[in-house]
Write a protein that holds these residues in place. Structure first.
Motif, PDB file in Angstrom:
ATOM      1  N   ALA A 286      -7.803  31.842  35.289  1.00  0.00           N
ATOM      2  CA  ALA A 286      -9.219  31.795  34.901  1.00  0.00           C
ATOM      3  C   ALA A 286      -9.672  30.367  34.616  1.00  0.00           C
ATOM      4  N   TYR A 287      -8.829  29.602  33.961  1.00  0.00           N
ATOM      5  CA  TYR A 287      -9.255  28.266  33.525  1.00  0.00           C
ATOM      6  C   TYR A 287      -9.388  27.304  34.714  1.00  0.00           C
ATOM      7  N   ALA A 288      -8.583  27.510  35.725  1.00  0.00           N
ATOM      8  CA  ALA A 288      -8.739  26.686  36.933  1.00  0.00           C
ATOM      9  C   ALA A 288     -10.141  26.881  37.507  1.00  0.00           C
ATOM     10  N   ARG A 289     -10.580  28.123  37.514  1.00  0.00           N
ATOM     11  CA  ARG A 289     -11.918  28.425  38.030  1.00  0.00           C
ATOM     12  C   ARG A 289     -12.995  27.859  37.108  1.00  0.00           C
ATOM     13  N   HIS A 290     -12.771  28.004  35.814  1.00  0.00           N
ATOM     14  CA  HIS A 290     -13.749  27.463  34.861  1.00  0.00           C
ATOM     15  C   HIS A 290     -13.955  25.956  35.083  1.00  0.00           C
ATOM     16  N   HIS A 291     -12.852  25.254  35.218  1.00  0.00           N
ATOM     17  CA  HIS A 291     -12.969  23.791  35.353  1.00  0.00           C
ATOM     18  C   HIS A 291     -13.640  23.403  36.670  1.00  0.00           C
ATOM     19  N   GLN A 292     -13.370  24.165  37.699  1.00  0.00           N
ATOM     20  CA  GLN A 292     -14.069  23.899  38.965  1.00  0.00           C
ATOM     21  C   GLN A 292     -15.570  24.123  38.788  1.00  0.00           C
ATOM     22  N   ASP A 293     -15.916  25.182  38.072  1.00  0.00           N
ATOM     23  CA  ASP A 293     -17.340  25.464  37.807  1.00  0.00           C
ATOM     24  C   ASP A 293     -17.963  24.355  36.951  1.00  0.00           C
ATOM     25  N   HIS A 294     -17.216  23.890  35.985  1.00  0.00           N
ATOM     26  CA  HIS A 294     -17.726  22.789  35.144  1.00  0.00           C
ATOM     27  C   HIS A 294     -17.981  21.544  36.003  1.00  0.00           C
TER      28      HIS A 294
ATOM     29  N   ALA B 124     -31.428  14.963  28.691  1.00  0.00           N
ATOM     30  CA  ALA B 124     -31.424  16.372  28.276  1.00  0.00           C
ATOM     31  C   ALA B 124     -30.544  17.238  29.166  1.00  0.00           C
ATOM     32  N   GLY B 125     -30.561  16.958  30.470  1.00  0.00           N
ATOM     33  CA  GLY B 125     -29.781  17.789  31.371  1.00  0.00           C
ATOM     34  C   GLY B 125     -28.287  17.675  31.129  1.00  0.00           C
ATOM     35  N   VAL B 126     -27.817  16.458  30.993  1.00  0.00           N
ATOM     36  CA  VAL B 126     -26.384  16.267  30.759  1.00  0.00           C
ATOM     37  C   VAL B 126     -26.004  16.766  29.366  1.00  0.00           C
ATOM     38  N   LEU B 127     -26.901  16.572  28.402  1.00  0.00           N
ATOM     39  CA  LEU B 127     -26.637  17.087  27.054  1.00  0.00           C
ATOM     40  C   LEU B 127     -26.455  18.598  27.087  1.00  0.00           C
ATOM     41  N   LYS B 128     -27.340  19.269  27.780  1.00  0.00           N
ATOM     42  CA  LYS B 128     -27.261  20.734  27.853  1.00  0.00           C
ATOM     43  C   LYS B 128     -25.974  21.185  28.538  1.00  0.00           C
ATOM     44  N   SER B 129     -25.640  20.489  29.618  1.00  0.00           N
ATOM     45  CA  SER B 129     -24.406  20.847  30.327  1.00  0.00           C
ATOM     46  C   SER B 129     -23.193  20.644  29.435  1.00  0.00           C
ATOM     47  N   ALA B 130     -23.140  19.490  28.788  1.00  0.00           N
ATOM     48  CA  ALA B 130     -21.996  19.193  27.914  1.00  0.00           C
ATOM     49  C   ALA B 130     -21.910  20.204  26.778  1.00  0.00           C
ATOM     50  N   ALA B 131     -23.069  20.577  26.239  1.00  0.00           N
ATOM     51  CA  ALA B 131     -23.080  21.521  25.121  1.00  0.00           C
ATOM     52  C   ALA B 131     -22.636  22.916  25.542  1.00  0.00           C
ATOM     53  N   SER B 132     -22.816  23.248  26.813  1.00  0.00           N
ATOM     54  CA  SER B 132     -22.385  24.576  27.270  1.00  0.00           C
ATOM     55  C   SER B 132     -20.913  24.598  27.669  1.00  0.00           C
ATOM     56  N   VAL B 133     -20.376  23.430  27.994  1.00  0.00           N
ATOM     57  CA  VAL B 133     -18.970  23.368  28.411  1.00  0.00           C
ATOM     58  C   VAL B 133     -18.048  23.160  27.212  1.00  0.00           C
ATOM     59  N   LEU B 134     -18.475  22.357  26.269  1.00  0.00           N
ATOM     60  CA  LEU B 134     -17.605  22.028  25.119  1.00  0.00           C
ATOM     61  C   LEU B 134     -17.005  23.260  24.440  1.00  0.00           C
ATOM     62  N   PRO B 135     -17.812  24.281  24.133  1.00  0.00           N
ATOM     63  CA  PRO B 135     -17.221  25.447  23.451  1.00  0.00           C
ATOM     64  C   PRO B 135     -16.173  26.163  24.300  1.00  0.00           C
ATOM     65  N   VAL B 136     -16.354  26.106  25.600  1.00  0.00           N
ATOM     66  CA  VAL B 136     -15.398  26.774  26.492  1.00  0.00           C
ATOM     67  C   VAL B 136     -14.065  26.033  26.484  1.00  0.00           C
TER      68      VAL B 136
ATOM     69  N   LEU C  34     -11.785  35.576  25.018  1.00  0.00           N
ATOM     70  CA  LEU C  34     -12.725  34.463  25.089  1.00  0.00           C
ATOM     71  C   LEU C  34     -11.994  33.200  25.534  1.00  0.00           C
ATOM     72  N   PRO C  35     -12.657  32.355  26.314  1.00  0.00           N
ATOM     73  CA  PRO C  35     -14.026  32.467  26.774  1.00  0.00           C
ATOM     74  C   PRO C  35     -14.172  33.544  27.845  1.00  0.00           C
ATOM     75  N   ALA C  36     -15.333  34.160  27.849  1.00  0.00           N
ATOM     76  CA  ALA C  36     -15.572  35.250  28.779  1.00  0.00           C
ATOM     77  C   ALA C  36     -16.002  34.763  30.149  1.00  0.00           C
ATOM     78  N   ALA C  37     -16.437  33.508  30.216  1.00  0.00           N
ATOM     79  CA  ALA C  37     -16.945  32.967  31.478  1.00  0.00           C
ATOM     80  C   ALA C  37     -16.801  31.448  31.464  1.00  0.00           C
ATOM     81  N   SER C  38     -17.190  30.836  32.555  1.00  0.00           N
ATOM     82  CA  SER C  38     -17.040  29.383  32.668  1.00  0.00           C
ATOM     83  C   SER C  38     -17.932  28.623  31.699  1.00  0.00           C
TER      84      SER C  38
END
Lengths: 221, 206
Positions: free
Chosen positions: A83-91, A153-165, B187-191
Motif C-alpha cells: 500500500a505504501y509504495a502506491r501512496h508514495h507514487q500518488d504523493h 497555497a497549493g504546495v501548502l495544501k498538498s504538504a498538509a494532506s501528505v504529512l499525516p499519511v 490507517l492510513p486508509a488512502a494515499s
C-alpha cells in the motif's frame, strides 16, 4: 534516526577524493562539494523547487518499498509495503505537478542509493522495516519543513494532506517493530508530542539534481 | 510561485531551539504557568486576524475535549489492557500541551484563551461502555482533529501558525493510527488524508 547520504554512493556519484571526506560528518563535505539544484549558496529554495524535491524523495520512497517487499514475510508488513509504495507514487504525482519546469520525474539521486545501502545492511525483517520506519518519520518531518518554508497555497495544501499519511505510515511500521508510544507519537527530539523538522531531509544534502563538482574539475587542471 | 517568508538562516535557528515546539516557544517567548506548561506572552508582528483567533479558540477547545474524553475513559475504568492506560495518559498529556500552546497563541494574537472542552462536541459524544468503544471513539476524534488542522494550513493570516497546525495535526493522525491498530481500523486508509466530512466546522465555535 537521521538519514544521511551513504558515503560510498556519494563518492561514486561525484568522484570526489577520499581525502576530502575523512574529516567531519558526511553532511558538511556534501554541502561544500556538491553543486546542486537545491544547494545554491544563498538562495532559499522556491516552492517549485521544494515541490520538485518532494517529488524526488517520494519516488525514492516508492522505489524502496518495491525493493524491500520481497524481504518481508509478515502479512501485515507485506500489506503495508504494498500500500505504501502506491501512496508514495500518488504523493509524487500530486506534489510533482506543482513543480512546473523544475519537475524531474525521477527518484532522488542520493536518497535512493542511501536507502538501498541501508536495506543491504539490514540483517533481518525488523531491520528492513526500520529502514522504512526511519524514512517515513523523515518524510513527515520534511513536509513540516516545507510547510514552514513557503506561502504557496497549493504546495501548502498538498504538504498538509501528505504529512499525516507519512506520520501514520511511521506509526504502523513502528508498531510492527515494537517502538514505544513515545517514539510513535512524539517524534520531536524533546518528546513533547509534536511533529518536528528535526529529521527533515535537507534539499541541500539530498538535491533533486546532482551535478559533478568543481573539485574534480580542479584536480584535473 | 511564492517563495520564503523568512531567510533559511532564521529557520535553522528555529530548529536549533528544538523543532516546532521550540519554534513555538521562541516565537512566543513563553513563560511557565503553575502546571509547568508554557504560555506565550509576546505581541505578534502580524496584524491580528479574527479568523485566526477564532480557529485557535476552536482548536484549544477541541484539544480540551480530547483531554476530557480520555479522562472519562480513565475515570470510568474502561481501560483494561495492560499498558494501554499509560498510553492513554501519555497521549492525554500531549493534548493538554497542545491546548496550552494554542491558548498561548490565541492570547498572543489578542484573543481570549479557551481552556474548556468544546461544548458542542461534548454534547455529541457517543456513550463509551468499554475499552473498545472508547478506542473507536478516540480514533474518530483523532481523525476529526487531524482533518480540522489540515484544512486550516494555508488558510491562516499568521503564516507561523501553518507549522504549528501541521505539526499538531500530524500527531493527531499518529494517535488515530495507534489506536486504530488496536481496534482493527487500518490507517492510513488512502494515499491522502481527506478532511472532507471529518473536520470540525468553524461555525461550531469554541
Amino acid at each position: 534516526m537521521e538519514i544521511r547520504p551513504t558515503r560510498r554512493r556519494f563518492l561514486r556519484g561525484v568522484g570526489a577524493s577520499t581525502a576530502a571526506l575523512t574529516v567531519g560528518p558526511v553532511v558538511l563535505p556534501m554541502t561544500r562539494l556538491l553543486t546542486a539544484a537545491g544547494a545554491q549558496q544563498a538562495a532559499a529554495p522556491t516552492a517549485a523547487e521544494l515541490a520538485s524535491f518532494a517529488e524526488s524523495i517520494e519516488l525514492a520512497a516508492a522505489s524502496l518499498y518495491g525493493s524491500l517487499r520481497p524481504r518481508l514475510t509478515r502479512p501485515a508488513a507485506v500489506a503495508a509495503a504494498t500500500a505504501y509504495a502506491r501512496h508514495h507514487q500518488d504523493h509524487a504525482n500530486l506534489i510533482g505537478a506543482a513543480a512546473g519546469d523544475k519537475r524531474t520525474g525521477k527518484a532522488n539521486m542520493l536518497l535512493l542509493p542511501t536507502l538501498n545501502d541501508q536495506l543491504g545492511q539490514a540483517r533481518n525483517e525488523n531491520d528492513v522495516i526500520k529502514v522504512a520506519y526511519d524514512l517515513e518519520n523523515s518524510l513527515a518531518s520534511t513536509y513540516l519543513f516545507i510547510v514552514g518554508s513557503i506561502t504557496d497555497a497549493g504546495v501548502l495544501k498538498s504538504a498538509a494532506s501528505v504529512l499525516p499519511v507519512e506520520a501514520q505510515h511511521a506509526v504502523v511500521l513502528g508498531t510492527l517493530i515494537g517502538k514505544s508510544t513515545t517514539e510513535l507519537t512524539a517524534p520531536d527530539k524533546d518528546h513533547l508530542g509534536y511533529e518536528s523538522e528535526d529529521k527533515h531531509l535537507d534539499p541541500a544534502v539530498f538535491p533533486t539534481v546532482v551535478k559533478t563538482t568543481s573539485t574534480t574539475t580542479a584536480a584535473k587542471k | 510561485m511564492t517563495t520564503h517568508d523568512h531567510p533559511i538562516t532564521d529557520r535553522r535557528r528555529f530548529l536549533a531551539m528544538g523543532g516546532v515546539a521550540g519554534a513555538a516557544l521562541l516565537a512566543a517567548c513563553g513563560t511557565k504557568n503553575d502546571s509547568g506548561a508554557t504560555k506565550s506572552t509576546t505581541t505578534s508582528t502580524v496584524a491580528p486576524s479574527a479568523s485566526d483567533i477564532a480557529f485557535l479558540q476552536l482548536a484549544s477547545s477541541l484539544e480540551a475535549f480530547e483531554v476530557a474524553v480520555y479522562q472519562r475513559a480513565i475515570d470510568g475504568g474502561l481501560i483494561q489492557t495492560p499498558g494501554l492506560l499509560a498510553t492513554v495518559k501519555q497521549l492525554q498529556k500531549q493534548h493538554a500541551a497542545h491546548a496550552t500552546l494554542l491558548e498561548g497563541h490565541t492570547t498572543r494574537l489578542g484573543g481570549q484563551g479557551v481552556d474548556k472542552p468544546n461544548a458542542s462536541l461534548m454534547g455529541q459524544l457517543k456513550p463509551m461502555t468499554d475499552e473498545a468503544s472508547f478506542l473507536r471513539i478516540a480514533v474518530d476524534i483523532a481523525q476529526m482533529a487531524a482533518a480540522t488542522y489540515q484544512v486550516r494550513v494555508g488558510n491562516v493570516k499568521d503564516s507561523q501558525l501553518n507549522v504549528i497546525l501541521a505539526s499538531i495535526g500530524g500527531i493527531e493522525a499518529r494517535h488515530a493510527a495507534l489506536f486504530g491498530g488496536i481496534v482493527g481500523v487500518q490507517l492510513p486508509a488512502a494515499s491522502f488524508n481527506d478532511p472532507n466530512g471529518k473536520a470540525v466546522s468553524p461555525s461550531t465555535g469554541a
